[in-house]
Design an enzyme around this catalytic site. Structure first.
Site, PDB file in Angstrom:
ATOM      1  CG  ASP A 215       4.331   4.140  -3.354  1.00  0.00           C
ATOM      2  OD1 ASP A 215       3.994   4.661  -4.713  1.00  0.00           O
ATOM      3  OD2 ASP A 215       3.666   2.509  -3.392  1.00  0.00           O
TER       4      ASP A 215
ATOM      5  CB  VAL B 129      18.756  -1.087 -10.614  1.00  0.00           C
ATOM      6  CG1 VAL B 129      19.480  -1.697 -10.186  1.00  0.00           C
ATOM      7  CG2 VAL B 129      19.675   0.565  -9.453  1.00  0.00           C
TER       8      VAL B 129
ATOM      9  N   GLY C  48       0.887  -1.475  -0.095  1.00  0.00           N
ATOM     10  CA  GLY C  48       0.393   0.102   0.010  1.00  0.00           C
ATOM     11  C   GLY C  48       1.116   1.537  -0.120  1.00  0.00           C
ATOM     12  CD  GLN C  49      -0.179   4.918  -4.502  1.00  0.00           C
ATOM     13  OE1 GLN C  49      -1.516   4.514  -3.836  1.00  0.00           O
ATOM     14  NE2 GLN C  49      -0.241   6.088  -5.082  1.00  0.00           N
TER      15      GLN C  49
ATOM     16  CD  GLU D  66       2.632   9.097  -6.347  1.00  0.00           C
ATOM     17  OE1 GLU D  66       3.213   9.265  -7.020  1.00  0.00           O
ATOM     18  OE2 GLU D  66       2.677  10.309  -6.515  1.00  0.00           O
TER      19      GLU D  66
ATOM     20  CG  ASN E 248       3.534   5.764 -14.068  1.00  0.00           C
ATOM     21  OD1 ASN E 248       2.052   6.297 -14.761  1.00  0.00           O
ATOM     22  ND2 ASN E 248       3.538   4.735 -13.053  1.00  0.00           N
TER      23      ASN E 248
ATOM     24  CD  GLU F 164      -0.254   6.745 -11.819  1.00  0.00           C
ATOM     25  OE1 GLU F 164       0.233   5.522 -11.391  1.00  0.00           O
ATOM     26  OE2 GLU F 164       0.720   7.778 -11.919  1.00  0.00           O
TER      27      GLU F 164
ATOM     28  CG  HIS G  72       6.878   9.262 -10.832  1.00  0.00           C
ATOM     29  ND1 HIS G  72       7.012   7.454 -11.822  1.00  0.00           N
ATOM     30  CD2 HIS G  72       6.300   8.974 -10.835  1.00  0.00           C
ATOM     31  CE1 HIS G  72       5.649   7.347 -10.750  1.00  0.00           C
ATOM     32  NE2 HIS G  72       5.620   8.376  -9.671  1.00  0.00           N
TER      33      HIS G  72
END
Length: 452
Positions: A437, A426, A111-112, A264, A290, A293, A339
């Protein structure tokens, strides 16, 4: 100054300022994540057993919620094909049992709110007040040590660590199906690492808000100077009315108390709910989202062509993204943080290098989490400094420099400031869960700490 030098400088500056923050309220979604790392043979066998043709139907278009095994497997394929995250409510009990029997590789905080509480309170040492819809013993055990609190009202308002909460409520489990970049299933290959989430949970998806948070919200809010709101994404046309009404009242209280609030976003399947969330933006200070969204919000603003342009390339075309963000900021927010894979952007009504530095710090946190799987202490972020900056973000930066006259990550677009950072990548992340988050909460609180 090189990007590596800017990363190092931003890290040191935030390290010295983050302790200034007196309290952050986090609402509304906390759950338990059961993470399953997908295996090709296992998934293909399950697809054949469930009926391949029916499964493939849902890999093209996501259902609104999951009521069959075919919908579950098809939704997983939808995410794999695109390398995009998605989350849907699993309503059917038989499908929930199927997921439980399929099992998991590890249990984590989910959960956020839960993820942000552990990061901000457990790692950064910032006092947080978290909304936890159901405080079970298992849920409480997943919170880190540190200034992480839930409110109780036995004798006036008292803040206690979730492990000290009296009672044992239900477990809310979300099943997360993770896949790496290059994961192959049937004739699909994942263009990047991501996951699909099936929520077997009767509380978070309908945005259950605890009684004390409805009746005594202002008392709780007065203990914070910042707020982050999330968890609206799982609502549907049938369930949104009452929760959205309560959220709107909460946002008005926060605005009246002059508490800067960040909303968010997360993938929101229901178009009606997206429209309702859009209607809340004038009540918040900041928004984070993002490319998926952003495109989904632009669709309901009758900007389908622009939405398609944003999703057409990977990484997302920054010219289309900035055009979309400019339309969104007109809804009344002061700040939008975008992002995506390779870069972050912030469009703000105010100016200053602290906006860029906060993005750099958040990118460092995201890289560290991707590399280690979990951030356990603030000093872990030093390891993130060694992660290389991705080629994709540097290429996008050249476009942004040319189109928007950006220098050292800062420029102007209309009456607004634009801040841009290429992110560290990465190559083989340990996990992607909670990275969004981590990015948004780190950027929001660090920007505030640098400006105060």
């Amino acid at each position: 100054m090189s990007w590596d030098e800017m990363y190092r400088d931003a890290y040191e500056r935030v390290l010295n300022s983050i302790g200034k923050i007196k309290g952050v309220m986090l609402a509304y979604n906390t759950n338990i994540d059961a993470i399953k790392y997908l295996k090709r043979e296992d998934l293909e066998r399950r697809i054949e057993e469930a009926g391949k043709d029916e499964v493939l139907r849902y890999s093209d278009e996501l259902p609104k919620k999951i009521n069959t095994i075919q919908q579950l497997l098809g939704s997983i394929l939808w995410s794999v094909k695109r390398g995009k995250a998605a989350e849907l409510l699993v309503e059917d009990r038989e499908v929930r049992n199927y997921m439980r029997q399929w099992g998991w590789d590890e249990l984590r905080m989910g959960g956020q709110v839960g993820i942000m509480a552990n990061l901000l309170g457990g790692v950064y040492g910032i006092p947080v007040i978290a909304h936890v819809p159901q405080i079970s013993k298992l849920q409480a055990s997943l919170f880190l040590d540190g200034p992480i609190y839930v409110p109780t009202f036995e004798e006036g308002l008292k803040l206690v660590h979730p492990r000290n909460f009296e009672g044992n409520e239900e477990d809310c489990i979300h099943y997360i199906y993770e896949f790496p970049r290059g994961f192959k299933v049937l004739n699909f290959t994942a263009p990047r690492e991501n996951r699909f989430i099936g929520a077997a949970d009767d509380y978070n998806p309908r945005l259950y808000i605890r009684k004390e948070w409805v009746e005594r919200f202002e008392e709780i809010a007065e203990r914070a100077e910042l707020a982050i709101v999330s968890g609206l994404h799982s609502l549907t046309e049938e369930t949104y009315r009452e929760p959205i009404k309560v959220v709107r009242e909460h946002l008005k209280v926060l605005k009246d108390l002059n508490i800067k609030t960040h909303l968010e976003f997360a993938f929101t399947a229901d178009e009606k709910v997206r429209r309702e969330i859009l209607g809340l933006l004038s009540l918040v200070y900041s928004v984070g989202l993002n490319e998926v969204e952003l495109a989904s919000v632009l669709e309901i603003m009758n900007e389908r062509e622009l939405a398609d342009r944003i999703l057409a390339k990977d990484p997302a075309d920054p010219v289309a993204v900035i055009e979309g963000l400019m339309k969104l900021i007109e809804e009344g927010v002061e700040r939008i943080h975008f992002h995506t894979y390779g870069y972050y952007l912030a469009i703000t009504k105010y100016r200053g290098e602290h906006v860029r530095d906060a993005l750099l710090f958040s990118a460092l946190a995201a890289a560290t989490k991707a590399m280690l799987g979990n951030i356990e202490k603030l000093d872990d972020l030093r390891k993130g400094l060694e992660v290389p900056i991705g080629r994709q973000g540097l290429e996008v930066y050249e476009v942004v420099k040319r189109e928007f006259n950006v220098e050292k990550g800062i420029g102007e677009v209309g009456d607004y400031q634009i801040a841009f950072v290429p992110t560290k990548i990465v190559e083989k992340p340990k996990s992607t869960v909670g990275i969004g988050d981590t990015i948004s909460s780190s950027a929001f609180v660090s920007e505030f700490s640098l400006s105060s």
